[in-house]
Design a protein around this motif. Structure first.
Motif, PDB file in Angstrom:
ATOM      1  N   LYS A   1     -16.643   2.425   4.432  1.00  0.00           N
ATOM      2  CA  LYS A   1     -15.242   2.106   4.160  1.00  0.00           C
ATOM      3  C   LYS A   1     -14.617   1.486   5.402  1.00  0.00           C
ATOM      4  N   TYR A   2     -13.934   0.386   5.215  1.00  0.00           N
ATOM      5  CA  TYR A   2     -13.262  -0.288   6.328  1.00  0.00           C
ATOM      6  C   TYR A   2     -11.766  -0.361   6.035  1.00  0.00           C
ATOM      7  N   THR A   3     -10.970  -0.069   7.069  1.00  0.00           N
ATOM      8  CA  THR A   3      -9.517  -0.194   6.967  1.00  0.00           C
ATOM      9  C   THR A   3      -9.020  -1.021   8.138  1.00  0.00           C
ATOM     10  N   GLY A   4      -8.271  -2.046   7.842  1.00  0.00           N
ATOM     11  CA  GLY A   4      -7.703  -2.894   8.892  1.00  0.00           C
ATOM     12  C   GLY A   4      -6.191  -2.966   8.755  1.00  0.00           C
ATOM     13  N   LYS A   5      -5.519  -2.991   9.880  1.00  0.00           N
ATOM     14  CA  LYS A   5      -4.055  -3.048   9.850  1.00  0.00           C
ATOM     15  C   LYS A   5      -3.552  -3.965  10.951  1.00  0.00           C
ATOM     16  N   VAL A  40     -15.560   3.794   8.410  1.00  0.00           N
ATOM     17  CA  VAL A  40     -16.001   5.163   8.142  1.00  0.00           C
ATOM     18  C   VAL A  40     -17.212   5.128   7.212  1.00  0.00           C
ATOM     19  N   TYR A  41     -18.246   5.876   7.606  1.00  0.00           N
ATOM     20  CA  TYR A  41     -19.430   6.062   6.752  1.00  0.00           C
ATOM     21  C   TYR A  41     -19.566   7.560   6.479  1.00  0.00           C
ATOM     22  N   SER A  42     -19.704   7.938   5.194  1.00  0.00           N
ATOM     23  CA  SER A  42     -19.856   9.349   4.833  1.00  0.00           C
ATOM     24  C   SER A  42     -21.078   9.529   3.958  1.00  0.00           C
ATOM     25  N   ASN A  43     -21.730  10.657   4.132  1.00  0.00           N
ATOM     26  CA  ASN A  43     -22.951  10.960   3.379  1.00  0.00           C
ATOM     27  C   ASN A  43     -22.982  12.454   3.073  1.00  0.00           C
ATOM     28  N   GLU A 100     -17.341   8.484  16.575  1.00  0.00           N
ATOM     29  CA  GLU A 100     -17.396   9.934  16.370  1.00  0.00           C
ATOM     30  C   GLU A 100     -18.329  10.260  15.214  1.00  0.00           C
ATOM     31  N   GLY A 101     -19.102  11.340  15.386  1.00  0.00           N
ATOM     32  CA  GLY A 101     -19.898  11.915  14.314  1.00  0.00           C
ATOM     33  C   GLY A 101     -19.351  13.283  13.960  1.00  0.00           C
ATOM     34  N   HIS A 102     -19.208  13.548  12.645  1.00  0.00           N
ATOM     35  CA  HIS A 102     -18.561  14.774  12.177  1.00  0.00           C
ATOM     36  C   HIS A 102     -19.444  15.404  11.102  1.00  0.00           C
ATOM     37  N   LEU A 103     -19.888  16.643  11.329  1.00  0.00           N
ATOM     38  CA  LEU A 103     -20.757  17.359  10.403  1.00  0.00           C
ATOM     39  C   LEU A 103     -20.018  18.545   9.806  1.00  0.00           C
ATOM     40  N   PHE A 104     -20.015  18.624   8.444  1.00  0.00           N
ATOM     41  CA  PHE A 104     -19.386  19.733   7.734  1.00  0.00           C
ATOM     42  C   PHE A 104     -20.456  20.579   7.050  1.00  0.00           C
ATOM     43  N   SER A 105     -20.205  21.889   7.040  1.00  0.00           N
ATOM     44  CA  SER A 105     -21.057  22.787   6.267  1.00  0.00           C
ATOM     45  C   SER A 105     -20.196  23.950   5.780  1.00  0.00           C
ATOM     46  N   LYS A 106     -20.135  24.131   4.448  1.00  0.00           N
ATOM     47  CA  LYS A 106     -19.273  25.159   3.879  1.00  0.00           C
ATOM     48  C   LYS A 106     -20.041  25.969   2.846  1.00  0.00           C
TER      49      LYS A 106
END
Length: 452
Positions: A1-5, A40-43, A100-106
């Motif tokens: 996902k790309y966001t430009g402003k 943003v890349y999410s997997n 930044e790399g962000h890892l979630f675990s729930k």
């Protein structure tokens, strides 16, 4: 996902002042240009686990041109003769890049683990120059000129976890920051600083039952100074006000402790909350002020141990028999800090105590009201003791004549205890009438500040 402003704004402000038949004109020209790119890349690689990668680049330019047609600074520049105008040109340019790399675990029961790692780079360039002008001469004082370049590199790792054990929730944060900072003034050689921060945060929440909850938290936070804290010469920031940073790299840090209790929920007839917070700014930026009838000079200084204690109690009770809700509010703030005014070091103790109440009706008929009042007692000790009490009261009346026509009257009263008795009380009255023809079309009539 790309966001430009992309954003570009311009604002011009002109004011005219007539004081004792002496005319003054101010003109301020402000610009802002912003470019912001974000990818943003999410997997979601498992049912309860996800990875998010983010990259961002920002560039912002904020120039200002200011001019005033009077010279008020004879005491600052006694060696200068007749001056007709004062002006200042300033510009703040910022560049930011980060990954930044962000890892979630729930888990299913609500336990959470978050891990972040990243790197950011930021460069700020602040320039300014004050000009004293006459018909034949333009003077640019050296001590009122800035060319500050501040670069910060932040390599960081942060973690957060939520652990639930029966009715107890434990929320923890632990942040690590390795900074590499560079600061330069004009053509001077850059100074380098590489601080390492560890910022912990721990919060406990105990749900005793559905109506009783207790929470407590502790945090410690160290932060890097920003460019407005660091520039080494004065900048004109107001009509007759100048400010200056500390002229060197430094950091601030603070710790805080909080405890609170909650009784009831928003849909209960009775609910109450109370909390107490203590904080200590171990190293903080204060002010070294020179105050003159015609100008003020504000230089930032680094001082230790600013203490603050805050508390509040809020009670909410609904009376079904009268279709009315009653609120009671109590709070206080006490703080102690240091500053310097006109070369005199001061220990300032401040206290603020608030208490008030509010009544709001929920009648099913054509009439409803909302009334409230609050008192604020202020006490300041800084060599001499000063105290006063302010009061604010309001009343709102709502009349629903029929399903189409509604009237609302809002009144407010302000009483200031630190002003003279004949000039310390102010009243305001607003009126609003709305006629709704249907769901899409309505007409309104407004009256503002009808007592003036």
């Amino acid at each position: 996902k790309y966001t430009g402003k992309y954003n570009k704004t311009r604002e011009d402000t002109k004011t005219n002042l007539d004081f004792n038949e002496e005319f003054t004109t101010e003109f301020l020209e402000e610009r802002n240009e912003l470019i912001d790119h974000k990818a943003v890349y999410s997997n979601k690689f498992e049912e309860n686990k996800a990875l998010v990668l983010t990259g961002r680049f920002i560039e912002e330019l904020k120039p200002q041109n200011y001019r005033v047609s009077q010279f008020f600074f004879e005491d600052l520049f006694p060696e200068i003769g007749e001056i007709s105008d004062v002006s200042q040109i300033s510009k703040n340019k910022m560049q930011f890049a980060g990954i930044e790399g962000h890892l979630f675990s729930k888990t299913e029961i609500g336990n959470l683990l978050e891990l972040k790692a990243g790197y950011t780079f930021r460069k700020d360039n602040l320039t300014s120059q004050l000009f004293l002008e006459d018909e034949n001469v333009v003077i640019a004082p050296e001590k009122y000129s800035n060319n500050t370049i501040y670069k910060t590199n932040d390599l960081y790792f942060t973690s957060k976890f939520v652990q639930k054990i029966n009715k107890l929730s434990i929320i923890g944060n632990l942040d690590f920051h390795q900074f590499h900072n560079q600061l330069a003034f004009g053509d001077e050689e850059s100074s380098i600083d590489s601080p390492f921060f560890v910022n912990p945060n721990l919060k406990l929440e105990w749900r005793i039952n559905s109506k009783n909850k207790v929470h407590s938290s502790y945090s410690y936070n160290a932060t890097n100074a920003n460019i407005l804290d660091l520039h080494n010469n004065f900048i004109l920031t107001g009509y007759r006000s100048f400010s200056r940073g500390i002229g060197a790299m430094d950091q601030t840090d603070a710790s805080s402790f909080n405890i609170g209790y909650k009784l009831g929920n928003w849909d209960n007839l009775f609910s109450a909350t109370t909390s107490l917070n203590y904080s200590n700014s171990h190293n903080y930026f204060s002010n070294n002020l020179i105050i003159d009838p015609n100008f003020s000079l504000d230089s930032k200084i680094l001082i230790k141990n600013k203490i603050m204690l805050m508390g509040d109690v809020n009670i909410d009770r609904y009376f079904p028999k009268y279709s009315t809700n009653v609120k009671l509010n109590l709070s206080f703030v006490k703080s102690e800090y240091e500053n310097i005014v006109n070369d005199v070091s001061r220990n300032v103790q401040f206290g603020n105590y608030n208490y008030g109440m509010e009544f709001r009706s929920g009648f099913t008929g054509m009439f409803n009201f909302n009334f409230g009042t609050s008192w604020k007692y202020n006490k300041i000790i800084s060599g001499i003791e000063t105290s006063f009490t302010d009061n604010v009261s309001f009343l709102t009346l709502n009349f629903m004549a029929n399903e189409h026509l509604n009237f609302e009257i809002e009144s407010e009263r302000y009483l200031y205890g630190n002003l003279s008795k004949n000039k310390n009380e102010y009243y305001f009255l607003d009126f609003n009438a709305t006629y709704s023809l249907n769901k899409k079309l309505s007409f309104s009539l407004h009256g503002k500040n009808l007592f003036k």
